[in-house]
Design a protein around this motif. Structure first.
Motif, PDB file in Angstrom:
ATOM      1  N   GLN A 165      53.613  38.021  35.688  1.00 48.95           N
ATOM      2  CA  GLN A 165      52.530  37.057  35.577  1.00 48.95           C
ATOM      3  C   GLN A 165      51.728  37.022  36.872  1.00 48.95           C
ATOM      4  O   GLN A 165      52.228  37.363  37.943  1.00 48.95           O
ATOM      5  N   ILE A 166      50.495  36.589  36.725  1.00 48.73           N
ATOM      6  CA  ILE A 166      49.591  36.457  37.862  1.00 48.73           C
ATOM      7  C   ILE A 166      49.647  35.034  38.398  1.00 48.73           C
ATOM      8  O   ILE A 166      49.540  34.067  37.639  1.00 48.73           O
ATOM      9  N   GLN A 167      49.811  34.944  39.707  1.00 43.66           N
ATOM     10  CA  GLN A 167      49.781  33.657  40.384  1.00 43.66           C
ATOM     11  C   GLN A 167      48.702  33.695  41.462  1.00 43.66           C
ATOM     12  O   GLN A 167      48.450  34.748  42.050  1.00 43.66           O
ATOM     13  N   VAL A 168      48.075  32.567  41.691  1.00 48.05           N
ATOM     14  CA  VAL A 168      47.007  32.455  42.683  1.00 48.05           C
ATOM     15  C   VAL A 168      47.495  31.606  43.850  1.00 48.05           C
ATOM     16  O   VAL A 168      48.063  30.529  43.649  1.00 48.05           O
ATOM     17  N   VAL A 169      47.272  32.108  45.055  1.00 46.17           N
ATOM     18  CA  VAL A 169      47.658  31.372  46.254  1.00 46.17           C
ATOM     19  C   VAL A 169      46.418  31.137  47.103  1.00 46.17           C
ATOM     20  O   VAL A 169      45.672  32.077  47.401  1.00 46.17           O
ATOM     21  N   THR A 170      46.199  29.890  47.450  1.00 47.04           N
ATOM     22  CA  THR A 170      45.057  29.506  48.273  1.00 47.04           C
ATOM     23  C   THR A 170      45.564  28.671  49.454  1.00 47.04           C
ATOM     24  O   THR A 170      46.767  28.428  49.600  1.00 47.04           O
ATOM     25  N   TRP A 171      44.642  28.223  50.261  1.00 46.05           N
ATOM     26  CA  TRP A 171      44.995  27.380  51.408  1.00 46.05           C
ATOM     27  C   TRP A 171      45.734  26.118  50.956  1.00 46.05           C
ATOM     28  O   TRP A 171      46.642  25.635  51.635  1.00 46.05           O
ATOM     29  N   PHE A 221      48.395  37.404  43.077  1.00 41.30           N
ATOM     30  CA  PHE A 221      49.688  38.067  43.147  1.00 41.30           C
ATOM     31  C   PHE A 221      50.231  38.336  41.752  1.00 41.30           C
ATOM     32  O   PHE A 221      50.171  37.468  40.871  1.00 41.30           O
ATOM     33  N   ALA A 222      50.793  39.525  41.554  1.00 41.46           N
ATOM     34  CA  ALA A 222      51.575  39.826  40.355  1.00 41.46           C
ATOM     35  C   ALA A 222      53.033  39.616  40.718  1.00 41.46           C
ATOM     36  O   ALA A 222      53.558  40.287  41.611  1.00 41.46           O
ATOM     37  N   LEU A 223      53.686  38.671  40.042  1.00 42.18           N
ATOM     38  CA  LEU A 223      55.074  38.328  40.328  1.00 42.18           C
ATOM     39  C   LEU A 223      55.945  38.650  39.125  1.00 42.18           C
ATOM     40  O   LEU A 223      55.559  38.392  37.983  1.00 42.18           O
ATOM     41  N   ASP A 224      57.139  39.201  39.398  1.00 43.29           N
ATOM     42  CA  ASP A 224      58.042  39.493  38.293  1.00 43.29           C
ATOM     43  C   ASP A 224      58.832  38.236  37.915  1.00 43.29           C
ATOM     44  O   ASP A 224      58.575  37.139  38.436  1.00 43.29           O
ATOM     45  N   SER A 225      59.808  38.384  37.032  1.00 43.92           N
ATOM     46  CA  SER A 225      60.512  37.227  36.471  1.00 43.92           C
ATOM     47  C   SER A 225      61.335  36.462  37.498  1.00 43.92           C
ATOM     48  O   SER A 225      61.703  35.309  37.264  1.00 43.92           O
ATOM     49  N   ILE A 226      61.644  37.099  38.649  1.00 44.46           N
ATOM     50  CA  ILE A 226      62.395  36.388  39.691  1.00 44.46           C
ATOM     51  C   ILE A 226      61.512  36.018  40.881  1.00 44.46           C
ATOM     52  O   ILE A 226      62.003  35.642  41.937  1.00 44.46           O
ATOM     53  N   GLY A 227      60.195  36.147  40.691  1.00 46.25           N
ATOM     54  CA  GLY A 227      59.263  35.747  41.735  1.00 46.25           C
ATOM     55  C   GLY A 227      59.001  36.778  42.795  1.00 46.25           C
ATOM     56  O   GLY A 227      58.396  36.479  43.829  1.00 46.25           O
ATOM     57  N   LYS A 228      59.428  38.011  42.565  1.00 49.75           N
ATOM     58  CA  LYS A 228      59.189  39.084  43.523  1.00 49.75           C
ATOM     59  C   LYS A 228      57.780  39.635  43.347  1.00 49.75           C
ATOM     60  O   LYS A 228      57.324  39.867  42.234  1.00 49.75           O
ATOM     61  N   ILE A 229      57.080  39.861  44.459  1.00 52.28           N
ATOM     62  CA  ILE A 229      55.711  40.362  44.388  1.00 52.28           C
ATOM     63  C   ILE A 229      55.722  41.870  44.098  1.00 52.28           C
ATOM     64  O   ILE A 229      56.387  42.646  44.778  1.00 52.28           O
ATOM     65  N   VAL A 230      54.998  42.267  43.050  1.00 56.99           N
ATOM     66  CA  VAL A 230      54.947  43.674  42.654  1.00 56.99           C
ATOM     67  C   VAL A 230      53.529  44.244  42.739  1.00 56.99           C
ATOM     68  O   VAL A 230      53.318  45.437  42.540  1.00 56.99           O
ATOM     69  N   GLY A 231      52.571  43.414  43.020  1.00 54.58           N
ATOM     70  CA  GLY A 231      51.191  43.863  43.167  1.00 54.58           C
ATOM     71  C   GLY A 231      50.349  42.709  43.648  1.00 54.58           C
ATOM     72  O   GLY A 231      50.759  41.541  43.579  1.00 54.58           O
ATOM     73  N   GLY A 232      49.159  43.025  44.145  1.00 52.78           N
ATOM     74  CA  GLY A 232      48.335  41.942  44.645  1.00 52.78           C
ATOM     75  C   GLY A 232      46.923  42.357  44.981  1.00 52.78           C
ATOM     76  O   GLY A 232      46.574  43.539  44.934  1.00 52.78           O
ATOM     77  N   SER A 233      46.131  41.361  45.317  1.00 44.71           N
ATOM     78  CA  SER A 233      44.760  41.592  45.732  1.00 44.71           C
ATOM     79  C   SER A 233      44.246  40.323  46.403  1.00 44.71           C
ATOM     80  O   SER A 233      44.962  39.325  46.495  1.00 44.71           O
ATOM     81  N   ARG A 234      42.974  40.371  46.841  1.00 45.94           N
ATOM     82  CA  ARG A 234      42.393  39.242  47.569  1.00 45.94           C
ATOM     83  C   ARG A 234      40.934  39.081  47.183  1.00 45.94           C
ATOM     84  O   ARG A 234      40.217  40.064  46.999  1.00 45.94           O
ATOM     85  N   LEU A 235      40.499  37.843  47.079  1.00 45.02           N
ATOM     86  CA  LEU A 235      39.095  37.507  46.847  1.00 45.02           C
ATOM     87  C   LEU A 235      38.610  36.614  47.987  1.00 45.02           C
ATOM     88  O   LEU A 235      39.301  35.679  48.384  1.00 45.02           O
ATOM     89  N   VAL A 236      37.430  36.929  48.514  1.00 45.43           N
ATOM     90  CA  VAL A 236      36.844  36.167  49.626  1.00 45.43           C
ATOM     91  C   VAL A 236      35.418  35.787  49.249  1.00 45.43           C
ATOM     92  O   VAL A 236      34.645  36.645  48.802  1.00 45.43           O
ATOM     93  N   VAL A 278      47.276  43.723  37.562  1.00 45.59           N
ATOM     94  CA  VAL A 278      46.517  43.200  38.699  1.00 45.59           C
ATOM     95  C   VAL A 278      45.015  43.247  38.418  1.00 45.59           C
ATOM     96  O   VAL A 278      44.288  42.302  38.736  1.00 45.59           O
ATOM     97  N   LEU A 279      44.531  44.330  37.815  1.00 45.38           N
ATOM     98  CA  LEU A 279      43.104  44.421  37.499  1.00 45.38           C
ATOM     99  C   LEU A 279      42.694  43.321  36.528  1.00 45.38           C
ATOM    100  O   LEU A 279      41.669  42.648  36.720  1.00 45.38           O
TER     101      LEU A 279
END
Length: 207
Positions: free
Chosen positions: A3-9, A59-74, A125-126
């Motif tokens: 699943q995709i999760q978003v992390v911000t400030w 962030f793309a996170l697997d079922s145990i919360g491990k990061i398997v892919g990612g990107s950034r938007l500014v 991720v795309l």
């Protein structure tokens, strides 16, 4: 399940360990493996001038919360790669607007890459980048990328404009693009990777 999760400030403390791992993966990919000399530092994390309180991490996170892919938007209303480092890639001027963000630091965990083809995680991720952009009201995304990306993205059904010519750079030939964030692009990318439903986690867009 990925699943995709978003992390911000605003929610960064909740994802402190994921963020730390993210910057270490970036170091492994861009400094150690790809040997981008301009970003090399004497520490095993990779951060640049655009990892600020304005950055949105996908962030793309697997079922145990491990990061398997990612990107950034500014947000392009803030300093970003195209405007501050590579303005020559957009001779008419880097696109700037409240609803235009720059897309950078796309990666897949090296252990999950597919030889001879695109990794399924790349599709996650795309799609995630586009879904997050739509959710946040982002109309377009600009990107400084390797010169093979325009063909790849058009094959996926993305509507893109090349903002200038290819630039020969010491870390590889690069080009700047402006990409429309549309439901059609999301749908065609899902079809290309066999993704049947939205992949944003329920908590993926913090306030």
């Amino acid at each position: 399940m990925i699943q995709i999760q978003v992390v911000t400030w605003s929610n960064r403390r909740q994802y402190r360990l994921v963020l730390e791992r993210y910057f270490r993966i970036r170091y492994d990919i861009y400094v150690k493996r790809r040997r981008w000399r301009a970003i090399a530092r004497p520490i095993s994390i990779e951060m640049d001038a655009f990892d600020t309180e304005h950055a949105v991490y996908v962030f793309a996170l697997d079922s145990i919360g491990k990061i398997v892919g990612g990107s950034r938007l500014v947000p392009t209303s803030q300093p970003h790669l195209l405007s501050n480092v590579f303005p020559e890639l957009a001779p008419a001027g880097p696109p700037r607007a409240q609803d235009i963000f720059e897309w950078t630091r796309f990666f897949i965990s090296p252990a999950l890459r597919s030889r001879g083809g695109s990794s399924p995680i790349a599709g996650v991720v795309l799609c995630g980048v586009l879904e997050v952009a739509r959710k946040l009201g982002i109309r377009q995304i600009s990107v400084v990328c390797e010169s093979f990306w325009p063909k790849r993205l058009r094959t996926l059904g993305w509507s893109i404009v090349e903002l200038g010519d290819v630039l020969q750079h010491e870390d590889g030939d690069i080009i700047a693009l402006l990409i429309d964030v549309t439901p059609e692009a999301i749908s065609s990318t899902r079809r290309a990777y066999g993704i049947r439903e939205p992949i944003l986690a329920d908590t993926a867009t913090p306030g």
